[in-house]
Design a protein around this motif. Structure first.
Motif, PDB file in Angstrom:
ATOM      1  N   ALA A   1       0.831  -1.210   0.000  1.00 38.18           N
ATOM      2  CA  ALA A   1       0.000   0.000   0.000  1.00 38.18           C
ATOM      3  C   ALA A   1       0.864   1.259   0.000  1.00 38.18           C
ATOM      4  CB  ALA A   1      -0.929  -0.014   1.213  1.00 38.18           C
ATOM      5  N   HIS A   2       1.993   1.214   0.705  1.00 36.39           N
ATOM      6  CA  HIS A   2       2.903   2.357   0.732  1.00 36.39           C
ATOM      7  C   HIS A   2       3.489   2.623  -0.654  1.00 36.39           C
ATOM      8  CE1 HIS A   2       5.847   5.198   2.133  1.00 36.39           C
ATOM      9  NE2 HIS A   2       6.858   4.405   1.809  1.00 36.39           N
ATOM     10  N   ILE A   3       3.834   1.562  -1.354  1.00 39.51           N
ATOM     11  CA  ILE A   3       4.361   1.721  -2.714  1.00 39.51           C
ATOM     12  C   ILE A   3       3.312   2.338  -3.631  1.00 39.51           C
ATOM     13  CG2 ILE A   3       5.161   0.436  -4.743  1.00 39.51           C
ATOM     14  CD1 ILE A   3       6.534  -1.509  -2.830  1.00 39.51           C
ATOM     15  N   GLN A   4       2.075   1.874  -3.526  1.00 37.70           N
ATOM     16  CA  GLN A   4       1.002   2.435  -4.349  1.00 37.70           C
ATOM     17  C   GLN A   4       0.776   3.913  -4.041  1.00 37.70           C
ATOM     18  OE1 GLN A   4      -2.382  -0.066  -3.688  1.00 37.70           O
ATOM     19  NE2 GLN A   4      -1.519  -1.803  -4.821  1.00 37.70           N
ATOM     20  N   LYS A   5       0.857   4.282  -2.780  1.00 38.52           N
ATOM     21  CA  LYS A   5       0.686   5.686  -2.410  1.00 38.52           C
ATOM     22  C   LYS A   5       1.805   6.544  -2.987  1.00 38.52           C
ATOM     23  CE  LYS A   5       0.103   8.704   1.610  1.00 38.52           C
ATOM     24  NZ  LYS A   5       0.027   8.756   3.090  1.00 38.52           N
ATOM     25  N   LEU A   6       3.039   6.052  -2.927  1.00 34.85           N
ATOM     26  CA  LEU A   6       4.161   6.790  -3.510  1.00 34.85           C
ATOM     27  C   LEU A   6       3.989   6.922  -5.020  1.00 34.85           C
ATOM     28  CD1 LEU A   6       7.167   5.230  -1.547  1.00 34.85           C
ATOM     29  CD2 LEU A   6       6.248   7.539  -1.287  1.00 34.85           C
ATOM     30  N   GLU A   7       3.548   5.863  -5.678  1.00 34.70           N
ATOM     31  CA  GLU A   7       3.353   5.929  -7.122  1.00 34.70           C
ATOM     32  C   GLU A   7       2.278   6.943  -7.500  1.00 34.70           C
ATOM     33  OE1 GLU A   7       2.465   1.904  -8.026  1.00 34.70           O
ATOM     34  OE2 GLU A   7       4.573   1.291  -8.216  1.00 34.70           O
ATOM     35  N   ALA A   8       1.213   7.022  -6.694  1.00 34.95           N
ATOM     36  CA  ALA A   8       0.167   8.009  -6.972  1.00 34.95           C
ATOM     37  C   ALA A   8       0.699   9.430  -6.833  1.00 34.95           C
ATOM     38  CB  ALA A   8      -1.017   7.789  -6.032  1.00 34.95           C
ATOM     39  N   GLY A   9       1.502   9.668  -5.789  1.00 31.43           N
ATOM     40  CA  GLY A   9       2.085  10.992  -5.611  1.00 31.43           C
ATOM     41  C   GLY A   9       3.051  11.358  -6.721  1.00 31.43           C
ATOM     42  N   ILE A  10       3.877  10.400  -7.110  1.00 36.11           N
ATOM     43  CA  ILE A  10       4.844  10.651  -8.191  1.00 36.11           C
ATOM     44  C   ILE A  10       4.110  10.957  -9.502  1.00 36.11           C
ATOM     45  CG2 ILE A  10       6.577   9.522  -9.642  1.00 36.11           C
ATOM     46  CD1 ILE A  10       7.521   8.046  -7.118  1.00 36.11           C
ATOM     47  N   LYS A  11       3.052  10.224  -9.780  1.00 37.94           N
ATOM     48  CA  LYS A  11       2.299  10.456 -11.018  1.00 37.94           C
ATOM     49  C   LYS A  11       1.697  11.859 -11.038  1.00 37.94           C
ATOM     50  CE  LYS A  11      -1.621   8.672 -13.662  1.00 37.94           C
ATOM     51  NZ  LYS A  11      -2.704   7.639 -13.718  1.00 37.94           N
ATOM     52  N   THR A  12       1.138  12.293  -9.920  1.00 39.44           N
ATOM     53  CA  THR A  12       0.547  13.631  -9.858  1.00 39.44           C
ATOM     54  C   THR A  12       1.603  14.707 -10.012  1.00 39.44           C
ATOM     55  OG1 THR A  12      -1.236  12.811  -8.426  1.00 39.44           O
ATOM     56  CG2 THR A  12      -0.853  15.185  -8.439  1.00 39.44           C
ATOM     57  N   LEU A  13       2.729  14.560  -9.323  1.00 40.11           N
ATOM     58  CA  LEU A  13       3.792  15.562  -9.406  1.00 40.11           C
ATOM     59  C   LEU A  13       4.354  15.658 -10.829  1.00 40.11           C
ATOM     60  CD1 LEU A  13       5.718  14.918  -6.074  1.00 40.11           C
ATOM     61  CD2 LEU A  13       4.449  16.975  -6.685  1.00 40.11           C
ATOM     62  N   ARG A  14       4.579  14.526 -11.456  1.00 37.50           N
ATOM     63  CA  ARG A  14       5.108  14.561 -12.827  1.00 37.50           C
ATOM     64  C   ARG A  14       4.139  15.258 -13.781  1.00 37.50           C
ATOM     65  NH1 ARG A  14       7.483   8.359 -13.284  1.00 37.50           N
ATOM     66  NH2 ARG A  14       9.478   8.748 -12.203  1.00 37.50           N
ATOM     67  N   HIS A  15       2.853  14.995 -13.592  1.00 36.43           N
ATOM     68  CA  HIS A  15       1.862  15.638 -14.463  1.00 36.43           C
ATOM     69  C   HIS A  15       1.862  17.156 -14.272  1.00 36.43           C
ATOM     70  CE1 HIS A  15      -1.906  16.609 -16.435  1.00 36.43           C
ATOM     71  NE2 HIS A  15      -2.332  17.152 -15.303  1.00 36.43           N
ATOM     72  N   ARG A  16       1.849  17.599 -13.033  1.00 33.68           N
ATOM     73  CA  ARG A  16       1.770  19.044 -12.784  1.00 33.68           C
ATOM     74  C   ARG A  16       3.057  19.762 -13.167  1.00 33.68           C
ATOM     75  NH1 ARG A  16      -0.969  20.822  -7.302  1.00 33.68           N
ATOM     76  NH2 ARG A  16      -1.180  22.686  -8.621  1.00 33.68           N
ATOM     77  N   LEU A  17       4.193  19.076 -12.974  1.00 35.03           N
ATOM     78  CA  LEU A  17       5.457  19.694 -13.365  1.00 35.03           C
ATOM     79  C   LEU A  17       5.589  19.806 -14.884  1.00 35.03           C
ATOM     80  CD1 LEU A  17       7.878  17.937 -10.851  1.00 35.03           C
ATOM     81  CD2 LEU A  17       7.279  20.357 -10.867  1.00 35.03           C
ATOM     82  N   SER A  18       4.884  18.948 -15.619  1.00 35.36           N
ATOM     83  CA  SER A  18       4.971  18.999 -17.077  1.00 35.36           C
ATOM     84  C   SER A  18       4.120  20.112 -17.678  1.00 35.36           C
ATOM     85  CB  SER A  18       4.529  17.657 -17.664  1.00 35.36           C
ATOM     86  OG  SER A  18       3.140  17.444 -17.439  1.00 35.36           O
ATOM     87  N   LEU A  19       3.246  20.722 -16.890  1.00 35.71           N
ATOM     88  CA  LEU A  19       2.363  21.771 -17.400  1.00 35.71           C
ATOM     89  C   LEU A  19       3.017  23.138 -17.280  1.00 35.71           C
ATOM     90  CD1 LEU A  19      -1.017  20.591 -15.833  1.00 35.71           C
ATOM     91  CD2 LEU A  19      -0.192  20.190 -18.155  1.00 35.71           C
ATOM     92  N   PRO A  20       2.623  24.097 -18.112  1.00 36.76           N
ATOM     93  CA  PRO A  20       3.135  25.461 -17.984  1.00 36.76           C
ATOM     94  C   PRO A  20       2.678  26.078 -16.659  1.00 36.76           C
ATOM     95  CG  PRO A  20       2.107  25.113 -20.137  1.00 36.76           C
ATOM     96  CD  PRO A  20       1.776  23.925 -19.313  1.00 36.76           C
ATOM     97  N   LEU A  21       3.445  27.019 -16.167  1.00 39.50           N
ATOM     98  CA  LEU A  21       3.079  27.706 -14.931  1.00 39.50           C
ATOM     99  C   LEU A  21       1.727  28.378 -15.101  1.00 39.50           C
ATOM    100  CD1 LEU A  21       6.462  29.374 -13.890  1.00 39.50           C
ATOM    101  CD2 LEU A  21       5.442  27.286 -12.996  1.00 39.50           C
ATOM    102  N   GLY A  22       0.881  28.226 -14.085  1.00 35.98           N
ATOM    103  CA  GLY A  22      -0.423  28.863 -14.111  1.00 35.98           C
ATOM    104  C   GLY A  22      -1.458  28.170 -14.956  1.00 35.98           C
ATOM    105  N   GLU A  23      -1.140  27.016 -15.527  1.00 33.84           N
ATOM    106  CA  GLU A  23      -2.115  26.283 -16.342  1.00 33.84           C
ATOM    107  C   GLU A  23      -3.308  25.888 -15.469  1.00 33.84           C
ATOM    108  OE1 GLU A  23      -3.470  24.144 -19.834  1.00 33.84           O
ATOM    109  OE2 GLU A  23      -1.875  25.634 -19.517  1.00 33.84           O
ATOM    110  N   PRO A  24      -4.537  26.263 -15.846  1.00 35.39           N
ATOM    111  CA  PRO A  24      -5.694  25.920 -15.014  1.00 35.39           C
ATOM    112  C   PRO A  24      -5.958  24.424 -15.017  1.00 35.39           C
ATOM    113  CG  PRO A  24      -6.403  26.890 -17.086  1.00 35.39           C
ATOM    114  CD  PRO A  24      -4.916  27.027 -17.048  1.00 35.39           C
ATOM    115  N   GLY A  25      -6.474  23.944 -13.905  1.00 36.31           N
ATOM    116  CA  GLY A  25      -6.807  22.536 -13.802  1.00 36.31           C
ATOM    117  C   GLY A  25      -8.250  22.276 -14.172  1.00 36.31           C
ATOM    118  N   THR A  26      -8.638  21.028 -14.081  1.00 39.02           N
ATOM    119  CA  THR A  26     -10.007  20.604 -14.348  1.00 39.02           C
ATOM    120  C   THR A  26     -10.521  19.843 -13.138  1.00 39.02           C
ATOM    121  OG1 THR A  26      -9.345  18.487 -15.318  1.00 39.02           O
ATOM    122  CG2 THR A  26      -9.448  20.403 -16.795  1.00 39.02           C
TER     123      THR A  26
END
Length: 493
Positions: A102-127
């Motif tokens: 479960a700890h590994i899955q939680k880390l993977e979820a956090g990493i996936k979210t961070l990578r997605h947000r870091l790939s977007l331009p600054l100030g890009e609105p979310g959905t």
């Protein structure tokens, strides 16, 4: 429906498969307590040693290594005590393994979210389904450093998983860390030491059908007399035949006492555990046994015989009586609770609210309770919710796992089934509220609010107001092209 998650089908939850009751061991003499402490400390040492060996085996564990561990313990305890210790060790290692996954899955979820947000331009609105870019370069830099930290933790956790390494603390990691924060915990070093030692004791024994009163190691007679089979090194403390020690106090289970007495009278297996509550200075005995699996009723039968739909909120259960089509009947009911304060207070609040809910269900004469199949584990990460700390605390404070387990157990005692419903069920179209409601049902002639992808009152994503509905008689009198669909909690798709 393109791009939307398909709701999972509703299902009837299996009933409880076991029972546990607890009562206080009263009127113990100083000698009784000395013997209990000696037994707990001796067997606790054996349990710690066995857990260390099991962790060292890792993925190389097998039936042969288990048997070897049991043989080593039998010489300094007994065969039954050795069996209880090795079984408890196996369960503890397996639990640590599941927590590691479960700890590994939680880390993977956090990493996936961070990578997605870091790939977007600054100030890009979310959905509504994904967060947007970060607000500033400074935040982007800090989150990039957090991503590196999470990736390092993930790599270490995966390496441990592949190697079969787990980290287990007998007595609990939280209590161990409290040793470094005694002032904040309001404990002295002696108080902490007493609690630590008590948590690491082992005074437990599995039941065995056919043996006298269902347990040969910790024996409790129908009259409440409690005796313990002492391990070999402590046999000199016995005050009865065959190396047994009989406690002065008696036990009397106020809850399920008749059911327990029927089992021990028939020599059916009952497991026991004795532990010390250091805060109160009281000894307790817990009895547990398996029960036949409750036969669940089919989902269609539950619907036909009547159900109650329950929505779980931050401070209350909202409940509606449902007809055979899943449409609400009558006024809603609210059962409040307060999740602030200590864990004991929160548990009491949930238990009280569930009791009121179940009592109302019994009075209503329904066969089942439908409740959301909630699981907030992937929703608690700060990577997903960012600075919404109060919201994270809110969903973290909702004891979903304990709530579901307690509800299933309490409902089974009243002959009620539990139906788990995907929380994604919502109104999916505008139009007439229901096509199946009985004449006279409240709200039958109402219409659904229009379906939107935003909360009521918020502007549209474009920032423009939608055109007001036309007052044209032609439009008002035109036949509706909307289909009539029922807004049912029990819809199975």
């Amino acid at each position: 429906m393109g791009g939307l998650r398909r709701p999972t089908a509703s299902f009837v939850v299996s009933g409880p498969c076991g029972v546990a009751v607890r009562d206080r061991l009263k009127h113990l003499t100083p000698q009784d307590e000395r013997v209990l402490r000696a037994v707990g400390a001796h067997q606790g040492t054996l349990a710690s040693r066995d857990l260390k060996t099991r962790c060292a085996d890792g993925l190389e564990h097998s039936g042969d290594t288990w048997a070897a561990r049991k043989r080593d313990l039998t010489g300094v305890s007994s065969s039954r005590i050795a069996g209880a210790i090795t079984k408890a060790t196996h369960d503890q290692w397996a639990l640590a393994r599941r927590c590691q996954a479960a700890h590994i899955q939680k880390l993977e979820a956090g990493i996936k979210t961070l990578r997605h947000r870091l790939s977007l331009p600054l100030g890009e609105p979310g959905t509504n389904r994904a967060a947007g870019g970060y607000r500033s370069k400074n935040e982007w830099f800090r989150k990039s450093r957090r991503l590196a930290a999470l990736e390092a933790r993930h790599a270490a956790a995966v390496a441990d998983w592949q190697a079969g390494r787990v980290r287990v603390v007998r007595g609990g990691k939280r209590l161990l860390n409290t040793r470094h924060h005694l002032t904040q915990a309001g404990l002295t070093e002696d108080e902490w030491r007493e609690r630590w030692e008590a948590e690491r004791w082992f005074i437990a024994a599995d039941g065995e059908s056919g043996k006298q009163f269902g347990n040969e190691t910790i024996r409790v007679t129908p009259d409440g007399d409690v005796s313990i089979k002492l391990p070999v090194p402590l046999a000199h403390l016995a005050n009865a035949k065959h190396g047994r020690y009989i406690l002065t106090g008696r036990i009397a289970f106020a809850h399920r006492g008749a059911e327990w007495a029927d089992r021990v009278t028939a020599n059916r297996a009952v497991a026991y555990r004795i532990h010390l509550d250091t805060d109160r200075g009281r000894w307790y005995l817990t009895a547990s046994w398996q029960r036949p699996l409750v036969q669940t009723i089919p989902l269609e039968t539950a619907r036909a015989r009547g159900m109650i739909g329950v929505d779980t909120n931050a401070d209350h259960f909202a409940a509606y009586l449902l007809d055979r089509h899943g449409n609400p009947i009558g006024e809603p009911h609210r059962f409040g609770y307060d999740l602030s304060g200590t864990a004991g207070h929160r548990d009491a609040q949930i238990r009280h609210a569930l009791t009121r809910l179940i009592n109302w269900a019994v009075r209503a004469g329904v066969a089942a309770i439908g409740i959301e199949d909630l699981d907030f584990r992937p929703e608690k990460t700060r990577e997903k919710h960012g600075g919404r700390k109060r919201f994270r605390q809110l969903i973290s404070g909702m004891p979903t796992g304990k709530l579901k387990a307690r509800l299933v157990s309490m409902a089974a005692e009243q002959g009620l089934a539990i139906v788990a419903v995907d929380p994604a069920y919502r109104s999916d179209r505008a139009g007439h509220r229901t096509a199946q409601a009985e004449p006279g049902d409240q709200g039958r002639e109402g219409t659904r609010p229009p379906t939107t992808d935003r909360p009521p009152g918020e502007p549209s994503p474009s920032g423009k107001r939608k055109r007001e509905p036309s007052a044209s008689k032609t439009v008002r009198d035109a036949p509706s092209t909307q289909q009539w669909v029922h807004d049912s909690l029990m819809h199975t798709g």
